[in-house]
Design an enzyme around this catalytic site. Structure first.
Site, PDB file in Angstrom:
ATOM      1  N   PRO A   1       0.834  -1.204   0.000  1.00  0.00           N
ATOM      2  CA  PRO A   1       0.000   0.000   0.000  1.00  0.00           C
ATOM      3  C   PRO A   1       0.872   1.259   0.000  1.00  0.00           C
ATOM      4  O   PRO A   1       1.825   1.363   0.776  1.00  0.00           O
ATOM      5  CB  PRO A   1      -0.804  -0.121   1.294  1.00  0.00           C
ATOM      6  CG  PRO A   1      -0.867  -1.594   1.556  1.00  0.00           C
ATOM      7  CD  PRO A   1       0.453  -2.126   1.076  1.00  0.00           C
ATOM      8  N   CYS A   2       0.526   2.182  -0.878  1.00  0.00           N
ATOM      9  CA  CYS A   2       1.400   3.342  -1.082  1.00  0.00           C
ATOM     10  C   CYS A   2       1.211   4.454  -0.053  1.00  0.00           C
ATOM     11  O   CYS A   2       2.071   5.314   0.091  1.00  0.00           O
ATOM     12  CB  CYS A   2       1.204   3.907  -2.485  1.00  0.00           C
ATOM     13  SG  CYS A   2      -0.449   4.593  -2.763  1.00  0.00           S
ATOM     14  N   GLN A   3       0.100   4.448   0.688  1.00  0.00           N
ATOM     15  CA  GLN A   3      -0.172   5.551   1.617  1.00  0.00           C
ATOM     16  C   GLN A   3       0.951   5.761   2.619  1.00  0.00           C
ATOM     17  O   GLN A   3       1.206   6.878   3.052  1.00  0.00           O
ATOM     18  CB  GLN A   3      -1.483   5.318   2.376  1.00  0.00           C
ATOM     19  CG  GLN A   3      -2.704   5.219   1.507  1.00  0.00           C
ATOM     20  CD  GLN A   3      -3.007   3.785   1.107  1.00  0.00           C
ATOM     21  OE1 GLN A   3      -2.126   2.948   0.994  1.00  0.00           O
ATOM     22  NE2 GLN A   3      -4.284   3.501   0.870  1.00  0.00           N
TER      23      GLN A   3
ATOM     24  N   TYR B   1       4.082   5.474   2.119  1.00  0.00           N
ATOM     25  CA  TYR B   1       5.296   6.011   1.497  1.00  0.00           C
ATOM     26  C   TYR B   1       5.042   7.289   0.702  1.00  0.00           C
ATOM     27  O   TYR B   1       5.956   8.067   0.465  1.00  0.00           O
ATOM     28  CB  TYR B   1       5.903   4.954   0.567  1.00  0.00           C
ATOM     29  CG  TYR B   1       6.163   3.657   1.267  1.00  0.00           C
ATOM     30  CD1 TYR B   1       7.164   3.556   2.228  1.00  0.00           C
ATOM     31  CD2 TYR B   1       5.402   2.525   0.998  1.00  0.00           C
ATOM     32  CE1 TYR B   1       7.406   2.361   2.895  1.00  0.00           C
ATOM     33  CE2 TYR B   1       5.645   1.324   1.656  1.00  0.00           C
ATOM     34  CZ  TYR B   1       6.636   1.255   2.593  1.00  0.00           C
ATOM     35  OH  TYR B   1       6.868   0.080   3.245  1.00  0.00           O
ATOM     36  N   SER B   2       3.818   7.510   0.288  1.00  0.00           N
ATOM     37  CA  SER B   2       3.477   8.630  -0.583  1.00  0.00           C
ATOM     38  C   SER B   2       3.667   9.970   0.126  1.00  0.00           C
ATOM     39  O   SER B   2       3.354  10.098   1.309  1.00  0.00           O
ATOM     40  CB  SER B   2       2.018   8.507  -1.035  1.00  0.00           C
ATOM     41  OG  SER B   2       1.628   9.653  -1.741  1.00  0.00           O
TER      42      SER B   2
END
Length: 163
Positions: free
Chosen positions: A44-46, A48-49
């Site tokens: 899930p990118c949240q 790292y974003s």
């Protein structure tokens, strides 16, 4: 993938793909672990974003990468492909990416990565990081070096020139 609608689209486009669901339940999956040649995944990118929480590898969603490491230890695929947002490179001042790459090396993989704008292959204009790994024995022991600062500088330059 745990999203019902993403699975519907994925199954329609790639009917031979095996979707197993919640990665935290991988130990319950009844599959032939030795039969995996290529493992494709993303976390899930949240975590790292730059638009997200930036909790990184310590965030519960970002920590799902540890489940992937367990799957890789069990299945020992010949190759893997990981995708995530460009923020993965700078998460925790780059330490999260370094930890992830180091873990792949310890699992026996030579690593290369590339920053690609998805607009080259789709309608989305999103910069993504693609990490590719091959077992060390299949690449004759070559280990790829990482020049993170140079890659980030090149992507920023490309983004400015595409405006």
């Amino acid at each position: 993938e745990i999203d019902k609608y993403a699975n519907i689209v994925g199954d329609a486009n790639y009917p031979d793909t095996i979707s197993l669901g919640d990665i935290t339940k991988w130990r319950e999956w009844n599959i032939d672990w030795c039969g995996i040649d290529l493992l494709i995944f993303g976390a899930p990118c949240q975590s790292y974003s730059i638009a997200g929480s930036r909790g990184g590898i310590e965030d519960p969603r970002g920590a799902l990468i540890h489940e992937v490491f367990g799957i890789m230890e069990k299945s020992k695929p010949k190759m893997f492909l990981m995708e995530n947002v460009m923020g993965l490179l700078s998460s925790n001042k780059g330490k999260d990416f370094e930890i992830i790459l180091s873990r792949f090396n310890k699992l026996g993989y030579a690593i290369d990565y590339k920053i690609i704008n998805s607009s080259l292959v789709s309608a989305q204009n999103r910069v993504r990081v693609y990490v590719i790994g091959k077992t060390l024995d299949s690449c004759q022991g070559n280990v790829y070096s990482v020049n993170l600062q140079e890659d980030i500088k090149n992507v920023k330059k490309e983004s400015r020139s595409n405006k």
